[in-house]
Design a protein around this motif. Structure first.
Motif, mmCIF file in Angstrom:
data_model
loop_
_atom_site.group_PDB
_atom_site.id
_atom_site.type_symbol
_atom_site.label_atom_id
_atom_site.label_comp_id
_atom_site.label_asym_id
_atom_site.label_seq_id
_atom_site.Cartn_x
_atom_site.Cartn_y
_atom_site.Cartn_z
ATOM 1 N N ALA A 110 25.335 40.975 38.238
ATOM 2 C CA ALA A 110 25.500 41.898 37.123
ATOM 3 C C ALA A 110 24.926 43.278 37.452
ATOM 4 C CB ALA A 110 24.841 41.325 35.869
ATOM 5 N N ARG A 111 23.753 43.292 38.067
ATOM 6 C CA ARG A 111 23.144 44.577 38.434
ATOM 7 C C ARG A 111 23.991 45.320 39.459
ATOM 8 N NH1 ARG A 111 17.327 42.770 40.240
ATOM 9 N NH2 ARG A 111 17.151 44.970 40.865
ATOM 10 N N ALA A 112 24.533 44.580 40.430
ATOM 11 C CA ALA A 112 25.383 45.215 41.441
ATOM 12 C C ALA A 112 26.665 45.769 40.810
ATOM 13 C CB ALA A 112 25.726 44.226 42.548
ATOM 14 N N LEU A 113 27.251 45.037 39.889
ATOM 15 C CA LEU A 113 28.473 45.492 39.233
ATOM 16 C C LEU A 113 28.213 46.731 38.379
ATOM 17 C CD1 LEU A 113 29.967 42.031 38.259
ATOM 18 C CD2 LEU A 113 31.097 43.744 39.701
ATOM 19 N N VAL A 114 27.136 46.714 37.621
ATOM 20 C CA VAL A 114 26.794 47.879 36.806
ATOM 21 C C VAL A 114 26.525 49.089 37.697
ATOM 22 C CG1 VAL A 114 25.080 48.845 35.234
ATOM 23 C CG2 VAL A 114 25.960 46.533 34.847
ATOM 24 N N ALA A 115 25.781 48.861 38.790
ATOM 25 C CA ALA A 115 25.457 49.960 39.711
ATOM 26 C C ALA A 115 26.704 50.536 40.361
ATOM 27 C CB ALA A 115 24.485 49.469 40.784
ATOM 28 N N SER A 116 27.714 49.694 40.592
ATOM 29 C CA SER A 116 28.935 50.151 41.277
ATOM 30 C C SER A 116 29.797 51.052 40.409
ATOM 31 C CB SER A 116 29.763 48.937 41.729
ATOM 32 O OG SER A 116 30.408 48.331 40.615
ATOM 33 N N GLY A 117 29.632 50.938 39.089
ATOM 34 C CA GLY A 117 30.500 51.682 38.182
ATOM 35 C C GLY A 117 31.907 51.126 38.092
ATOM 36 N N LEU A 118 32.122 49.935 38.638
ATOM 37 C CA LEU A 118 33.446 49.327 38.661
ATOM 38 C C LEU A 118 33.944 49.033 37.248
ATOM 39 C CD1 LEU A 118 35.650 48.044 40.529
ATOM 40 C CD2 LEU A 118 34.387 45.900 40.305
ATOM 41 N N GLU A 119 35.179 49.414 36.974
ATOM 42 C CA GLU A 119 35.803 49.156 35.671
ATOM 43 C C GLU A 119 36.700 47.918 35.766
ATOM 44 O OE1 GLU A 119 35.392 50.862 32.877
ATOM 45 O OE2 GLU A 119 34.246 52.588 33.610
ATOM 46 N N PHE A 120 36.608 47.025 34.795
ATOM 47 C CA PHE A 120 37.482 45.853 34.746
ATOM 48 C C PHE A 120 37.530 45.336 33.320
ATOM 49 C CE2 PHE A 120 33.215 44.472 35.726
ATOM 50 C CZ PHE A 120 33.007 43.379 34.912
ATOM 51 N N ASP A 121 38.495 44.455 33.027
ATOM 52 C CA ASP A 121 38.715 43.974 31.661
ATOM 53 C C ASP A 121 38.394 42.497 31.469
ATOM 54 O OD1 ASP A 121 39.832 46.518 30.744
ATOM 55 O OD2 ASP A 121 41.545 46.009 32.026
ATOM 56 N N LEU A 122 38.425 41.713 32.552
ATOM 57 C CA LEU A 122 38.237 40.266 32.432
ATOM 58 C C LEU A 122 37.633 39.718 33.716
ATOM 59 C CD1 LEU A 122 40.486 37.630 30.848
ATOM 60 C CD2 LEU A 122 40.057 37.394 33.303
ATOM 61 N N ILE A 123 36.819 38.682 33.582
ATOM 62 C CA ILE A 123 36.185 38.014 34.728
ATOM 63 C C ILE A 123 36.926 36.707 34.996
ATOM 64 C CG2 ILE A 123 34.068 36.908 35.564
ATOM 65 C CD1 ILE A 123 32.547 38.840 33.655
ATOM 66 N N PHE A 124 37.273 36.496 36.259
ATOM 67 C CA PHE A 124 37.988 35.274 36.648
ATOM 68 C C PHE A 124 37.176 34.535 37.708
ATOM 69 C CE2 PHE A 124 41.049 33.032 39.420
ATOM 70 C CZ PHE A 124 41.647 32.208 38.481
ATOM 71 N N GLY A 125 36.903 33.237 37.456
ATOM 72 C CA GLY A 125 36.173 32.407 38.405
ATOM 73 C C GLY A 125 37.102 31.396 39.049
ATOM 74 N N PRO A 126 37.469 31.587 40.316
ATOM 75 C CA PRO A 126 38.373 30.637 40.976
ATOM 76 C C PRO A 126 37.691 29.301 41.264
ATOM 77 C CG PRO A 126 37.632 32.307 42.534
ATOM 78 C CD PRO A 126 37.111 32.718 41.196
ATOM 79 N N ALA A 127 38.417 28.206 41.060
ATOM 80 C CA ALA A 127 37.868 26.879 41.345
ATOM 81 C C ALA A 127 37.592 26.754 42.853
ATOM 82 C CB ALA A 127 38.864 25.805 40.904
ATOM 83 N N TYR A 128 36.446 26.128 43.241
ATOM 84 C CA TYR A 128 35.479 25.563 42.321
ATOM 85 C C TYR A 128 34.201 26.413 42.210
ATOM 86 C CZ TYR A 128 38.317 21.340 42.277
ATOM 87 O OH TYR A 128 39.351 20.460 42.113
#
Length: 236
Positions: free
Chosen positions: A64-82
């Motif tokens: 989460a900290r890395a994503l916030v720091a990156s400034g990356l914009e996105f709308d949904l989180i997808f977790g591929p199995a498994y």
């Protein structure tokens, strides 16, 4: 996700903190390990060993900290199995705690023929999708996720991983000039956010006496198999 990018020094500090955490958790180990490409690696990263609530929770904090720091914009989180399922869910929870609440979805390996049925579970796949996984060893798993996301009518946008090994990928059993991360960025067109990379591990080993004995082996491996992201290697 809005807000300014973190300064380079802050990102370096986050990466170093993560490397130390991975080592202390036994997730990042040193020795002799054979990779999927058949190489003998002096280190091994196994995110499956983030295997209790405390470690998984802290891992999600790093994502989460890395994503916030990156400034990356996105709308949904997808977790591929498994592996991506618990990772994506934990990251979604941590981002929400930080005030960035995003919908979450994941896939099954086999379609369910009863109940709600289908391959996908969770929020509907819409908009720009962030794929959360542990590492990118090759583009295969990412391509599978891309196909599912596109089939649902959404846009594969970015990938978040824990560690970028910064090493040459293989094709048909032979080394190529680019890494799997470069392939995902330049051929598949997705942004990649990594908490730490091999260069961060080397920096940690250079400045930490307790682990400096591993520096030569890891450095030699980087020299032999590493890639330089500042050089145009012409990914095909």
């Amino acid at each position: 996700m809005n807000g300014p990018r973190a300064a380079s020094g802050d990102q370096d500090a986050l990466a170093r903190e993560f490397v130390q955490f991975a080592i202390e958790s036994g997730v990042l180990r040193f020795g002799e390990f054979r990779t999927k490409a058949g190489r003998m690696s002096p280190y091994f990263f196994n995110a499956g060993l983030f295997d209790d609530g405390a470690k998984l929770g802290r891992l999600a904090q790093f994502y989460a900290r890395a994503l916030v720091a990156s400034g990356l914009e996105f709308d949904l989180i997808f977790g591929p199995a498994y592996k991506g399922i618990p990772l994506g869910a934990a990251v979604a929870v941590e981002l929400a705690r930080l005030g960035v609440n995003k919908p979450f979805a994941y896939n099954r390996k086999e379609a369910k023929d009863h109940g709600e049925g289908g391959m996908l579970v969770g929020a509907p796949l819409v908009g720009r999708v962030l794929i959360v996984d542990d590492v990118i060893s090759a583009g295969t798993a990412v391509r599978e996720s891309i196909a599912l996301i596109k089939a649902a009518g959404a846009t594969p946008h970015a990938v978040a991983i824990a560690l970028d090994r910064q090493e040459k990928a293989t094709e048909n059993g032979r080394d190529v000039a680019w890494s799997a991360v470069q392939y995902v960025r330049e051929t598949l067109g997705l942004q990649v956010c990594a908490i730490a990379k091999l260069a961060d591990l080397l920096g940690f080993l250079q400045t930490t006496a307790d682990f400096s004995r591993h520096l030569a082996a890891v450095s030699d491996y980087r020299t032999r198999y590493g890639v330089d992201y500042d050089v145009d290697i012409g990914v095909k």
